[in-house]
Design an enzyme around this catalytic site. Sequence first.
Site, PDB file in Angstrom:
ATOM      1  N   GLY A 132       0.713  -1.173  -0.138  1.00 18.14           N
ATOM      2  CA  GLY A 132       0.123  -0.047   0.138  1.00 18.14           C
ATOM      3  C   GLY A 132       0.881   1.434   0.154  1.00 18.14           C
ATOM      4  O   GLY A 132       1.500   1.600  -0.753  1.00 18.14           O
ATOM      5  N   ASP A 199      -2.817 -13.194  -2.190  1.00 18.90           N
ATOM      6  CA  ASP A 199      -2.379 -11.936  -2.465  1.00 18.90           C
ATOM      7  C   ASP A 199      -0.902 -11.558  -1.946  1.00 18.90           C
ATOM      8  O   ASP A 199      -0.316 -10.954  -2.562  1.00 18.90           O
ATOM      9  CB  ASP A 199      -3.482 -11.118  -1.301  1.00 18.90           C
ATOM     10  CG  ASP A 199      -3.065  -9.662  -1.384  1.00 18.90           C
ATOM     11  OD1 ASP A 199      -3.273  -9.039  -2.512  1.00 18.90           O
ATOM     12  OD2 ASP A 199      -2.432  -9.181  -0.327  1.00 18.90           O
ATOM     13  N   LYS A 203       2.476 -10.225  -3.974  1.00 15.51           N
ATOM     14  CA  LYS A 203       3.230  -9.053  -3.443  1.00 15.51           C
ATOM     15  C   LYS A 203       4.832  -9.563  -3.522  1.00 15.51           C
ATOM     16  O   LYS A 203       5.876  -8.854  -3.909  1.00 15.51           O
ATOM     17  CB  LYS A 203       2.660  -8.629  -2.348  1.00 15.51           C
ATOM     18  CG  LYS A 203       1.506  -7.847  -2.544  1.00 15.51           C
ATOM     19  CD  LYS A 203       0.821  -7.478  -1.006  1.00 15.51           C
ATOM     20  CE  LYS A 203      -0.451  -6.835  -1.327  1.00 15.51           C
ATOM     21  NZ  LYS A 203      -1.261  -6.742  -0.121  1.00 15.51           N
TER      22      LYS A 203
END
Lengths: 432, 432
Positions: A132, A199, A203
């Site tokens: 993020g 997920d 990443k």
Amino acid sequence: MKPVNVGICGLGTVGAGTFNVLQRNLDDIARRAGRPVKITHVSAREVNSECDLTGIKFSNDIFEVAKDPEVNILVELIGGTTVAKELVLAAIENNKDVVTANKALIATHGNEIFEAAEAKDVVVAYEAAVAGGIPIIKAIREGLVANKISSVVGIINGTTNYILTEMSEKGRDFADVLKEAQELGYAEADPTFDVEGIDAAHKLTILAANAFGVPLQFDKVFTEGITNMTTADVKHAEELGYRIKHLGITRRTAEGVELRVHPTLIPEKRLIANVDGVLNAVLVMGDAVGPTMYYGAGAGSEATASAVIADIVDIARDIDSPGLVPHLGFSVETKNLPVLNADDFTTSYYLRISVKDEVGQMAKIAETLSLNGINMEAILQKEAPEDDDLVPVIILTQPVKEKAMNAAIKTLEALPSVPEKIVRIRTERLDG
Amino acid sequence: MKPVNVGICGLGTVGAGTFNVLQRNLDDIARRAGRPVKITHVSAREVNSECDLTGIKFSNDIFEVAKDPEVNILVELIGGTTVAKELVLAAIENNKDVVTANKALIATHGNEIFEAAEAKDVVVAYEAAVAGGIPIIKAIREGLVANKISSVVGIINGTTNYILTEMSEKGRDFADVLKEAQELGYAEADPTFDVEGIDAAHKLTILAANAFGVPLQFDKVFTEGITNMTTADVKHAEELGYRIKHLGITRRTAEGVELRVHPTLIPEKRLIANVDGVLNAVLVMGDAVGPTMYYGAGAGSEATASAVIADIVDIARDIDSPGLVPHLGFSVETKNLPVLNADDFTTSYYLRISVKDEVGQMAKIAETLSLNGINMEAILQKEAPEDDDLVPVIILTQPVKEKAMNAAIKTLEALPSVPEKIVRIRTERLDG
């Protein structure tokens, strides 16, 4: 200076955040970018009442943005990997720079996308795809450029970290916390991507490529979720001075690169063991700098927007040139180091073995481990739970190849005194 | 691509580290920079046996490097602010980019140096000047560029953090730990710069300029060292759930900017409260991203070299253009927000008041604080030490303007029942 024109595709959580932060901090962003950064075109299936689109062109068809000759930078925030891929390739084809927050897209189609971008001398930036708002891609590709990086270890999924934190702090069950996380909006209605580690694997794929100069190879990531975690193991780990975190781990070894996502015991004294709730943190080990860690919000509307806008400004500052920083950190051909199979991982283990309460069982376990070359570091025999006549034996081992552990577990599970499956959780001491 | 030629001035700790890391990781650095980065000229008072200078031009006069037409980037690692300033200005005058690790130079002469650099379209980069190997300048100037930053709080001096950590963990006295730190090489023979907070004030000056777009104004930093810290206060703070850290704090308030360096109580649950030993960490609060934190080695030969080389590669990637990122983060004229006097700081306090053991003293203290608009959050009366008839009363207050606290302390110290000076340590709850 001439403004840079931005077209935003997608007005969901991150799209709306990007739109609103860019508008709100317009003046400061222009002072930092050295030129105005102007949203000139927005596209989404429908308008979002959180965004004031007055005076801005709006299209329902996202491909209109890719074709818009006024747009310099296309921002892809629609998610998914099919239409998003077409959109990004269309933008590249039309000589536009691209910014995306789409980790699945980059992890699975990044190699192809970057090749297309390099052929056209445009940039595809993706800081927001990992952790993020934390500028971790920039840190690795630019801030730590002097270093031979040996490992990157991260809490890179807020949902699983929230669930594990609640299990630890309140002794609550996995299923119970997951349900609450869904109600609070920390977990999706279909939580598979998060709780099964997919997920995080997306990443990790991106982090490994940037750290080691290997290609994106999502399909080679060993991935284990947190769905089998029990509060009993969380508690036993804590008694031994450890916390359980769901980590993405990539490490360069003499034999190749480890790419793995799984629950992991780490010593409670490590800073990263104390990163709780939905927050993310990434620990990078470099040969010159030693350990450095980056911490912050790994998701959320404006936190992710912060990273999207950082990419926009990087491009705006240098709009007339091709990208200065190679897409995956390294220019010239990427060296492909072999990716290790799980069998060849070297790690320590936490084992919970439920044993019949008979004389000599501990000795038999110790002997089996020893025969497989596994040294114990701690052993803890617990009381049998009231409704059970099996005694839980908790063992921490020293580092060993995973195949040795597999063999030992196979032998142990064949013993009549070990009627249940052995719980094993990998353990990393870390360094920083 | 054409190599970039680097001239290194100074072969002390950081100079030798820079030289050796650049040579060791030559290939990877070239792959990342997109071109070879070559050391062509080194200058120091004497050669350093740790560095193999074979085939590299060596001068005893550092100004030879500034004059060398082959050198593209001059790396200033001689320290100090007089000759170093002349050297940097000479390099700029000769159209060379400059990289420096010199916090004192940037904090005190940066405005003039950057002006000269901008006139010549060259870059003066200084990542290594703040928090050693942690890429914090890059994070603020680039990674968090979307944000209105409201505060930057950091453990930015490893020596003071090491001393406070030892005082906390082992109950040792300040003087005792300082002596050991000097023996271990963590503290200088003259420790004033570190323990009085001057080094931290230099770094804070640089952080504030980049975070808020204000000029460098070292002379306005409120600076308090750790020489008066006692183990008693460290212990009382811990009983209340706090740790004492020596922090640099800069905050944007409605009235102006706070620039302050002082020992500070912070809740032990905060991640930054758990940054121990010689390590550094910087916590940045942005309006979009929320809190982010950056952690790692704040000093040391190769850790600092890591940041020096990151700057070299940034410049090398873009050697034919003027700098893309403004020297202090913001282009166009810098807004000068007023810098607040200490009187106008708003902060909570830890107070230790040694009171005569008489009836009604606690009430008198409470009344005095209340009359000055100060609310108490916790109060703790300790046993009098054996050799003393004064009772230590520990108070934590809610946030208040410093001038109100000054007035309250003046009144309290005038009471006959308070014969000793009151100990006060500022307290910050922080958010991340």
